[in-house]
Structures are given as C-alpha cells and as structure tokens.
Design a protein around this motif. Structure first.
Motif, PDB file in Angstrom:
ATOM      1  N   SER A 144     -36.827 -83.292-101.157  1.00  0.00           N
ATOM      2  CA  SER A 144     -36.329 -81.950-100.492  1.00  0.00           C
ATOM      3  C   SER A 144     -35.029 -82.780-100.664  1.00  0.00           C
ATOM      4  CB  SER A 144     -36.075 -81.776 -99.376  1.00  0.00           C
ATOM      5  OG  SER A 144     -35.740 -83.294 -98.619  1.00  0.00           O
TER       6      SER A 144
ATOM      7  N   ASP B  43     -28.820 -89.128 -87.907  1.00  0.00           N
ATOM      8  CA  ASP B  43     -30.118 -89.780 -86.954  1.00  0.00           C
ATOM      9  C   ASP B  43     -31.159 -90.840 -87.487  1.00  0.00           C
ATOM     10  OD1 ASP B  43     -32.597 -88.197 -85.667  1.00  0.00           O
ATOM     11  OD2 ASP B  43     -33.677 -88.412 -87.528  1.00  0.00           O
TER      12      ASP B  43
ATOM     13  N   PRO C 261     -30.513 -81.998 -99.878  1.00  0.00           N
ATOM     14  CA  PRO C 261     -30.168 -80.373 -99.057  1.00  0.00           C
ATOM     15  C   PRO C 261     -28.969 -80.249 -99.556  1.00  0.00           C
ATOM     16  CG  PRO C 261     -30.489 -82.905 -97.291  1.00  0.00           C
ATOM     17  CD  PRO C 261     -31.448 -82.846 -98.746  1.00  0.00           C
TER      18      PRO C 261
ATOM     19  N   ASP D 233     -26.590 -79.444 -98.315  1.00  0.00           N
ATOM     20  CA  ASP D 233     -25.554 -78.752 -97.461  1.00  0.00           C
ATOM     21  C   ASP D 233     -25.277 -79.930 -96.428  1.00  0.00           C
ATOM     22  OD1 ASP D 233     -23.546 -78.658 -94.821  1.00  0.00           O
ATOM     23  OD2 ASP D 233     -25.052 -77.138 -93.467  1.00  0.00           O
TER      24      ASP D 233
ATOM     25  N   GLN E  43     -23.450 -81.194 -94.092  1.00  0.00           N
ATOM     26  CA  GLN E  43     -23.483 -80.694 -92.810  1.00  0.00           C
ATOM     27  C   GLN E  43     -24.785 -81.548 -92.597  1.00  0.00           C
ATOM     28  OE1 GLN E  43     -22.654 -77.145 -90.237  1.00  0.00           O
ATOM     29  NE2 GLN E  43     -22.914 -78.636 -88.603  1.00  0.00           N
ATOM     30  N   ALA E  44     -25.620 -81.271 -93.158  1.00  0.00           N
ATOM     31  CA  ALA E  44     -27.702 -81.838 -92.851  1.00  0.00           C
ATOM     32  C   ALA E  44     -27.363 -82.602 -93.495  1.00  0.00           C
ATOM     33  CB  ALA E  44     -28.411 -80.383 -93.782  1.00  0.00           C
ATOM     34  N   TRP E  45     -26.551 -82.641 -94.984  1.00  0.00           N
ATOM     35  CA  TRP E  45     -26.405 -85.133 -95.209  1.00  0.00           C
ATOM     36  C   TRP E  45     -25.450 -85.173 -93.778  1.00  0.00           C
ATOM     37  CZ3 TRP E  45     -28.146 -87.769 -99.004  1.00  0.00           C
ATOM     38  CH2 TRP E  45     -27.929 -89.075 -98.934  1.00  0.00           C
ATOM     39  N   GLN E  46     -25.110 -85.529 -93.285  1.00  0.00           N
ATOM     40  CA  GLN E  46     -24.691 -85.751 -92.286  1.00  0.00           C
ATOM     41  C   GLN E  46     -25.111 -85.445 -90.887  1.00  0.00           C
ATOM     42  OE1 GLN E  46     -21.522 -87.456 -92.785  1.00  0.00           O
ATOM     43  NE2 GLN E  46     -21.796 -88.637 -90.703  1.00  0.00           N
ATOM     44  N   MET E  47     -25.510 -85.105 -91.199  1.00  0.00           N
ATOM     45  CA  MET E  47     -26.965 -85.295 -89.538  1.00  0.00           C
ATOM     46  C   MET E  47     -28.134 -85.951 -89.629  1.00  0.00           C
ATOM     47  SD  MET E  47     -26.729 -80.914 -87.804  1.00  0.00           S
ATOM     48  CE  MET E  47     -28.461 -81.397 -87.132  1.00  0.00           C
ATOM     49  N   LEU E  48     -28.389 -85.559 -91.048  1.00  0.00           N
ATOM     50  CA  LEU E  48     -29.525 -87.478 -91.445  1.00  0.00           C
ATOM     51  C   LEU E  48     -29.488 -88.542 -91.031  1.00  0.00           C
ATOM     52  CD1 LEU E  48     -31.054 -85.756 -94.373  1.00  0.00           C
ATOM     53  CD2 LEU E  48     -32.503 -85.377 -92.188  1.00  0.00           C
TER      54      LEU E  48
END
Length: 332
Positions: free
Chosen positions: A286, A300, A288, A290, A292-297
C-alpha cells in the motif's frame, strides 16, 4: 576518614566560589585521579600510602564541589587494566576499597543529610565477592537520595562499558523486547553504566598526562577536557577553580557543538522513522497518498518503538536490582 568532609573554606576560597559562580557552572565533573604512585615516590613512601593520600584528596575535592553547587562527580578509581599491576599493589588497593566502602556504609546519617547517591560503574564481577557485596549494600542504601551523586568507576574501561551495552541490546532482541531496528545511538547511551547521569561538562586529568586512558570515551565527546600537571594528592581548590574557569571560557563553543549534535540526532531519527514507515507500506503493498494518513502511521511507528524501549529499559533496571539484591542476600 569520612567520605564527606564538613570543613570550612578559607576566606579566599569563599571569595573564589562567589566569583566563579557568576558564570555558567558545570553540573557534572569527571576526574582521572592520576599521580598517586608518583606522589608516593616523591615522598619516599609506599605506593599504597600514595593511594591512601589520593583518597583523602577525593574527600576534600567532594567538599569543594558541594560548596560550588556541583551536583555530580565521577571518578576513575580502578581500571580493568590496573589488574595487571603487581599482586601486592592490587591486593593493597582491594583492601583499601574494603576499608573505605565499609566506612561509607557507616556514614549513613551523613550521606542522608547531604542526599548523596553513590553509584559504582564497571564490571563488578571482576572484583572480590566481599567487595561486590559492600558495593551492593551501598548502592541499595543510597539509591533513594537525589541531592548529589558520586559515581565511582571501579573495574572499568570505556570499551568494556560500550561492549556491555551492546550485549544488553542483544539480550533485549533475543528476549523479544526490542526489534533490531530499535537499536540507535540514543538507546546505546541508555544502556551504558552511566545511563542515569548527564554527560560530564568537564573531564579533569591530573599529573600532566594528556590522554583519557579508556575513561568515559562515549560520554565526553562534548566535554571540556582539562589536563593539569599537579599530582592528584597535591590537588587544590584553585586547581579546580582554574578548570571551571577554562570551562566557562569555552562554554559557548561547547554548547553550540552540543546543540548541533542534538539537532543532527533528531533529524537522523526522523529519517530512520520515515524509512521504516516506507518499508512497512512496501511490505503491505500500500501507499497512502493522504499526508494525514502518512503522519498517523509515522506517529504509530514512534509510539510502538517507544513502548518497546521503555519495557526493555525497565527489564534492564530489574535485572540490575536483582543482581544487587542477590549479592546482599548472600552476605547475610
């Protein structure tokens, strides 16, 4: 002789304290207490008497540091290399250690009054069993004090310390507490014998030698190194005063170097984190788009790594405490 002297400073020494404290003060000073044997030769006395005089100077120096508001002192008491000296000298030094550590345990009230936490840094397993037991009692007895700290490097070399830290990291990976990707310069730092201490601001070596002799090589990369010609038993308040003045004269350059190093380390860690996230996404097939999604990963990834590291460090702390408690139990 008491480890913590209550002696008064002279008028000129008190004046010197006032002058030097107007500038930036070191939090932590390390000493290579060199010159005891040469002092003994100079005074035409036995080597052990030179070492005994060196201990007396240490107690005096600790009082000066307390008067100057220096909260942490680390001393190079006995190198692993010193085991190669004559049996008579090594045995004499071990007996001196027994006497002084026994005396230290008897000074519970004095240590508590000043809040002195004593830590022993080195491969304690190389020492005689009874000295190991004395050390364990000292560490456990003073561990709750936090006003000032005395670190005694005994059966120590910096290369052994770094090797030991790497072995602890390997143990953490074997136990499933860490992932190989968790290993970093910062984590190695947390596995050193000195992990509970800030790095020294000043390293002082007496006797005129201008080498570190495998002492705190990792920790002194941004310290002010001061080499003084005086033999350790002849060390004076004004020698210490001069070393601190040298630190103050170089303070801005030292602080700039430290700040640059910390920024570089943060940037390097960020790049490593990004690389791990990219590799993880690649393995999952995958990507992403986005931000924001990258930052969340990324967050995490950091949170999980920090959790693993904290669990690992707590396990190391328990392992050390168990080692000390077993030594105390065996001496009962």
């Amino acid at each position: 002789m008491s480890w913590i002297r209550e002696g008064e400073l002279s008028f000129w020494e008190r004046l010197g304290v006032g002058v030097i404290r107007a500038g930036p003060m070191p939090r932590h000073i390390a000493f290579i207490m060199d010159g005891n044997r040469r002092f003994a030769e100079k005074q035409k006395v036995k080597k052990l008497e030179g070492h005994s005089q060196g201990f007396a100077k240490l107690t005096e120096t600790l009082q000066w540091c307390l008067s100057l508001g220096i909260r942490e002192v680390t001393v190079y008491a006995f190198s692993i290399e010193n085991f190669k000296r004559s049996k008579e000298e090594v045995d004499g030094l071990m007996e001196l250690a027994r006497q002084k550590f026994t005396r230290l345990l008897e000074e519970q009230e004095n240590l508590e009054k000043h809040g002195v936490c004593v830590r022993m840094l080195g491969d304690l397993t190389l020492l005689p069993q009874d000295i190991q037991q004395l050390i364990a009692k000292i560490e456990l007895t003073t561990s709750r004090y936090n006003s000032c700290f005395l670190n005694i490097c005994l059966a120590y070399t910096s290369r052994e310390e770094i090797s030991h830290a790497v072995q602890e990291l390997a143990w953490g990976v074997e136990q499933g507490l860490l992932q190989p990707s968790d290993v970093s310069e910062s984590l190695i730092d947390k596995c050193l014998y000195s992990c509970k201490s800030p790095h020294p601001d000043i390293l002082i070596r007496t006797s005129g030698e201008v080498r570190l002799s495998d002492f705190l090589l990792w920790q002194t990369s941004h310290a002010c190194l001061v080499f003084q010609p005086v033999l350790w038993p002849e060390y004076s308040f004004w020698n210490l005063w001069g070393a601190i003045l040298r630190f103050q004269m170089n303070y801005n350059a030292l602080q700039k170097a430290r700040d640059m190093y910390m920024e570089e380390r943060k940037w390097q860690q960020l790049e490593n984190d990004k690389a791990q996230v990219t590799e993880k996404l690649k393995q999952e097939g995958s990507s992403p788009r986005d931000p924001q999604a990258w930052q969340m990963l990324l967050q995490d990834c950091r949170a999980k790594r920090e959790e693993r590291i904290q669990d690992f460090l707590q396990a190391l702390e328990r392992k050390r405490a168990d080692f000390l408690e077993k030594l105390v139990s065996a001496s009962a």
